[in-house]
Design a protein around this motif. Sequence first.
Motif, PDB file in Angstrom:
ATOM      1  N   SER A  78       0.856  -1.280  -0.431  1.00 12.05           N
ATOM      2  CA  SER A  78      -0.058  -0.218  -0.166  1.00 12.05           C
ATOM      3  C   SER A  78       0.920   1.470  -0.218  1.00 12.05           C
ATOM      4  O   SER A  78       1.924   1.055   0.048  1.00 12.05           O
ATOM      5  CB  SER A  78      -1.111  -0.362   0.934  1.00 12.05           C
ATOM      6  N   GLN A  79       0.570   2.459  -0.419  1.00  9.61           N
ATOM      7  CA  GLN A  79       1.181   3.775   0.188  1.00  9.61           C
ATOM      8  C   GLN A  79       1.650   4.059   1.384  1.00  9.61           C
ATOM      9  O   GLN A  79       2.833   4.632   1.447  1.00  9.61           O
ATOM     10  CB  GLN A  79      -0.785   5.189  -0.311  1.00  9.61           C
ATOM     11  N   GLU A  80       0.758   3.739   2.219  1.00  7.67           N
ATOM     12  CA  GLU A  80       1.058   3.411   3.818  1.00  7.67           C
ATOM     13  C   GLU A  80       2.956   2.716   3.875  1.00  7.67           C
ATOM     14  O   GLU A  80       3.773   3.627   4.474  1.00  7.67           O
ATOM     15  CB  GLU A  80       0.444   3.634   4.584  1.00  7.67           C
ATOM     16  N   GLU A  81       2.533   1.705   3.436  1.00 10.95           N
ATOM     17  CA  GLU A  81       3.453   0.617   3.325  1.00 10.95           C
ATOM     18  C   GLU A  81       5.088   1.285   2.654  1.00 10.95           C
ATOM     19  O   GLU A  81       6.209   0.881   2.972  1.00 10.95           O
ATOM     20  CB  GLU A  81       3.621  -0.837   3.478  1.00 10.95           C
ATOM     21  N   ALA A  82       4.607   1.106   1.365  1.00  8.56           N
ATOM     22  CA  ALA A  82       5.693   1.801   1.021  1.00  8.56           C
ATOM     23  C   ALA A  82       6.594   3.299   1.132  1.00  8.56           C
ATOM     24  O   ALA A  82       7.547   3.495   1.340  1.00  8.56           O
ATOM     25  CB  ALA A  82       5.012   2.756  -1.072  1.00  8.56           C
ATOM     26  N   TYR A  83       5.847   4.112   1.897  1.00 10.25           N
ATOM     27  CA  TYR A  83       5.276   5.279   2.651  1.00 10.25           C
ATOM     28  C   TYR A  83       7.099   4.936   3.702  1.00 10.25           C
ATOM     29  O   TYR A  83       8.135   5.297   4.141  1.00 10.25           O
ATOM     30  CB  TYR A  83       5.202   6.230   2.840  1.00 10.25           C
ATOM     31  N   GLU A  84       6.999   4.373   4.436  1.00  8.60           N
ATOM     32  CA  GLU A  84       7.382   3.571   5.713  1.00  8.60           C
ATOM     33  C   GLU A  84       8.655   2.740   5.185  1.00  8.60           C
ATOM     34  O   GLU A  84       9.522   2.871   5.931  1.00  8.60           O
ATOM     35  CB  GLU A  84       6.462   2.128   6.988  1.00  8.60           C
ATOM     36  N   ASN A  85       8.861   2.451   4.082  1.00  8.56           N
ATOM     37  CA  ASN A  85       9.821   1.676   4.214  1.00  8.56           C
ATOM     38  C   ASN A  85      11.408   2.367   3.262  1.00  8.56           C
ATOM     39  O   ASN A  85      12.337   2.198   3.579  1.00  8.56           O
ATOM     40  CB  ASN A  85       9.395   0.298   2.920  1.00  8.56           C
ATOM     41  N   PHE A  86      10.481   3.540   2.958  1.00  8.01           N
ATOM     42  CA  PHE A  86      10.649   4.608   2.210  1.00  8.01           C
ATOM     43  C   PHE A  86      11.483   5.384   3.266  1.00  8.01           C
ATOM     44  O   PHE A  86      12.835   5.761   3.279  1.00  8.01           O
ATOM     45  CB  PHE A  86      10.264   5.875   1.089  1.00  8.01           C
ATOM     46  N   ARG A  87      10.831   5.746   4.754  1.00  5.14           N
ATOM     47  CA  ARG A  87      11.752   6.328   5.183  1.00  5.14           C
ATOM     48  C   ARG A  87      12.819   5.637   5.943  1.00  5.14           C
ATOM     49  O   ARG A  87      13.445   6.424   6.797  1.00  5.14           O
ATOM     50  CB  ARG A  87      10.476   6.705   6.822  1.00  5.14           C
ATOM     51  N   ARG A  88      12.422   3.765   6.663  1.00  8.18           N
ATOM     52  CA  ARG A  88      13.332   3.937   7.100  1.00  8.18           C
ATOM     53  C   ARG A  88      14.281   3.358   5.848  1.00  8.18           C
ATOM     54  O   ARG A  88      15.947   3.545   6.360  1.00  8.18           O
ATOM     55  CB  ARG A  88      13.022   1.662   6.640  1.00  8.18           C
ATOM     56  N   LEU A  89      14.379   3.791   4.392  1.00  8.33           N
ATOM     57  CA  LEU A  89      15.684   3.224   3.777  1.00  8.33           C
ATOM     58  C   LEU A  89      16.361   4.798   3.434  1.00  8.33           C
ATOM     59  O   LEU A  89      18.534   5.145   3.580  1.00  8.33           O
ATOM     60  CB  LEU A  89      15.351   3.993   1.992  1.00  8.33           C
ATOM     61  N   TYR A  90      15.835   5.561   3.575  1.00  7.97           N
ATOM     62  CA  TYR A  90      16.246   7.773   4.337  1.00  7.97           C
ATOM     63  C   TYR A  90      15.830   8.069   5.155  1.00  7.97           C
ATOM     64  O   TYR A  90      15.961   9.350   5.323  1.00  7.97           O
ATOM     65  CB  TYR A  90      16.095   7.522   2.933  1.00  7.97           C
ATOM     66  N   LYS A  91      16.710   6.853   6.523  1.00  7.91           N
ATOM     67  CA  LYS A  91      15.994   7.755   8.549  1.00  7.91           C
ATOM     68  C   LYS A  91      16.983   8.547   7.955  1.00  7.91           C
ATOM     69  O   LYS A  91      16.770   9.305   8.815  1.00  7.91           O
ATOM     70  CB  LYS A  91      16.632   6.761   8.976  1.00  7.91           C
ATOM     71  N   ASP A  92      18.303   8.548   7.464  1.00 16.14           N
ATOM     72  CA  ASP A  92      19.060  10.001   7.281  1.00 16.14           C
ATOM     73  C   ASP A  92      19.286  11.138   6.952  1.00 16.14           C
ATOM     74  O   ASP A  92      19.949  11.924   7.086  1.00 16.14           O
ATOM     75  CB  ASP A  92      21.224   8.987   7.874  1.00 16.14           C
ATOM     76  N   ASN A  93      18.988  10.889   6.141  1.00 18.44           N
ATOM     77  CA  ASN A  93      18.003  12.081   4.609  1.00 18.44           C
ATOM     78  C   ASN A  93      16.920  12.518   5.196  1.00 18.44           C
ATOM     79  O   ASN A  93      16.085  12.222   4.296  1.00 18.44           O
ATOM     80  CB  ASN A  93      18.113  11.585   3.344  1.00 18.44           C
ATOM     81  N   LYS A  94      16.661  13.821   6.332  1.00 16.43           N
ATOM     82  CA  LYS A  94      15.716  13.565   6.618  1.00 16.43           C
ATOM     83  C   LYS A  94      14.810  15.317   5.775  1.00 16.43           C
ATOM     84  O   LYS A  94      13.414  15.175   5.320  1.00 16.43           O
ATOM     85  CB  LYS A  94      16.066  14.726   8.404  1.00 16.43           C
ATOM     86  N   THR A  95      16.137  15.522   4.912  1.00 12.22           N
ATOM     87  CA  THR A  95      15.453  16.511   4.087  1.00 12.22           C
ATOM     88  C   THR A  95      14.681  16.231   2.962  1.00 12.22           C
ATOM     89  O   THR A  95      13.198  16.556   2.234  1.00 12.22           O
ATOM     90  CB  THR A  95      16.603  16.985   2.991  1.00 12.22           C
ATOM     91  N   LEU A  96      15.048  14.954   2.176  1.00 16.97           N
ATOM     92  CA  LEU A  96      13.857  13.969   0.850  1.00 16.97           C
ATOM     93  C   LEU A  96      12.870  13.778   1.648  1.00 16.97           C
ATOM     94  O   LEU A  96      12.080  13.452   1.250  1.00 16.97           O
ATOM     95  CB  LEU A  96      14.703  13.011   1.184  1.00 16.97           C
ATOM     96  N   ILE A  97      13.313  12.978   3.426  1.00 12.21           N
ATOM     97  CA  ILE A  97      11.830  12.530   3.685  1.00 12.21           C
ATOM     98  C   ILE A  97      10.697  13.513   3.877  1.00 12.21           C
ATOM     99  O   ILE A  97       9.018  13.871   3.484  1.00 12.21           O
ATOM    100  CB  ILE A  97      12.133  11.951   5.213  1.00 12.21           C
ATOM    101  N   GLY A  98      11.338  14.775   4.763  1.00 15.27           N
ATOM    102  CA  GLY A  98      10.360  16.002   4.914  1.00 15.27           C
ATOM    103  C   GLY A  98       9.985  16.547   3.015  1.00 15.27           C
ATOM    104  O   GLY A  98       8.981  17.308   2.997  1.00 15.27           O
ATOM    105  N   ALA A  99      10.300  16.167   1.917  1.00 11.49           N
ATOM    106  CA  ALA A  99       9.771  16.444   0.802  1.00 11.49           C
ATOM    107  C   ALA A  99       9.078  15.778   0.237  1.00 11.49           C
ATOM    108  O   ALA A  99       8.398  15.746  -0.713  1.00 11.49           O
ATOM    109  CB  ALA A  99      10.896  17.004   0.102  1.00 11.49           C
ATOM    110  N   THR A 100       8.957  14.269   1.419  1.00  9.82           N
ATOM    111  CA  THR A 100       7.930  13.345   0.518  1.00  9.82           C
ATOM    112  C   THR A 100       5.895  13.026   1.227  1.00  9.82           C
ATOM    113  O   THR A 100       6.942  12.939   2.499  1.00  9.82           O
ATOM    114  CB  THR A 100       8.749  12.006   0.465  1.00  9.82           C
ATOM    115  N   LYS A 101       5.134  12.904   1.017  1.00  5.18           N
ATOM    116  CA  LYS A 101       4.093  12.619   1.408  1.00  5.18           C
ATOM    117  C   LYS A 101       4.148  11.305   0.764  1.00  5.18           C
ATOM    118  O   LYS A 101       4.403  10.469   0.254  1.00  5.18           O
ATOM    119  CB  LYS A 101       3.462  13.917   1.196  1.00  5.18           C
ATOM    120  N   VAL A 102       3.102  10.634   2.217  1.00  2.32           N
ATOM    121  CA  VAL A 102       2.114   9.180   1.859  1.00  2.32           C
ATOM    122  C   VAL A 102       1.527   9.019   0.220  1.00  2.32           C
ATOM    123  O   VAL A 102       1.567   8.605  -0.029  1.00  2.32           O
ATOM    124  CB  VAL A 102       1.302   9.040   2.970  1.00  2.32           C
TER     125      VAL A 102
END
Length: 362
Positions: free
Chosen positions: A260-284
């Motif tokens: 799902s979109q929610e699961e994709a987003y959580e995996n995305f957050r885990r992969l880029y957990k140290d890149n707060k700028t990129l995570i902040g620019a991406t939504k579910v």
Amino acid sequence: MNSAMEDRLREALAEAGATVDAGTLRPLRARERRRSRVDFRLVAVAAAVVLAGAATTVGLLSGPGDEDRAVAADPAPAERKMIVFLCAKSSDRDRTSCKGAATNEEKKEIAAKVKQMPGIREVSYEDQAAGYPDFRRDFAHNKALLAAVDAEDLPASFRLTFTKGTDPRRVQEALRGVPGILTVHEVTSDNATSAAKWDVSVFLCAPSSGMPSCGAERKSDGKGSFTVTKEGKGVTPAQMAAVQKLIASMPDAKEAVFESQEEAYENFRRLYKDNKTLIGATKVSDMPQSFRIKLAPDADWSKMVTRLRREPGVSQVVYHGCLLDSSRLAERYGLILPDSKVCSTDKRSGEHPDPGPSPTAG
């Protein structure tokens, strides 16, 4: 005009110094009445969305209770390096700032500039011929790609090695817009992406999609950009069920799950957990729904991909091996090529159903 997603990613990636290409994940392209052009800086986001998937819901072939697995990002290398790709004769004049191959004078000025920058320990020059043996070694498994690219298609480059503690982003920014430079890439490890669990991703149509496979209509300007004149439709429950049933019936599909979109987003957050700028620019809502497939040994991925691409409600089908090759090609050799050249679904050696344009540096 770009979409809000494109604007946020472009700003975040510029700050983060990422080097990715959104063209490898077409669901992220612009929507109705908006122009879209491949952005050479935007393959990591696409690769992350495609390769970070590790869903546990709706196990199609594997049954309930599967362990949740995610791709972890590699730690930063102790010695950081960067490649400065120079304009080549084949560089696309519409998508880059290049007006032809870098001149000898431009090469001398670039070399002098990087040698004067603080934090750079070593500078070396690699011409087209020197890089070609490495290219053939790295892509020995991809005969279609080897047949499509000659030594003269590869851009020459300067290879930089940083002293410990140097911020590569400052070097990137200092080289932005310098005449003769095609693009600049920080060298990263692809061990995480190559270790991804899934082999194929089947992305489903999103509401207001700009993809022709979802019913959208687009008008090209012939220079790498297009305008969406009619939006497509999102996948229906019936279409999603049909795709699930088709995957379950395929003998080459060893295992499959829905993400799902929610699961994709959580995996995305885990992969880029140290890149707060990129995570902040991406939504579910930026994440696509998808089915993830693990292939059986010696499976014919091209046959599976071709069949799934014809299914209603499917936006795009990506074989991860092709995506990884596209990412390596851009990062290590400064080339962006059409899918028909990077990974043809025609299994005959060196033959392509759609030859496409000649190789393009950048």
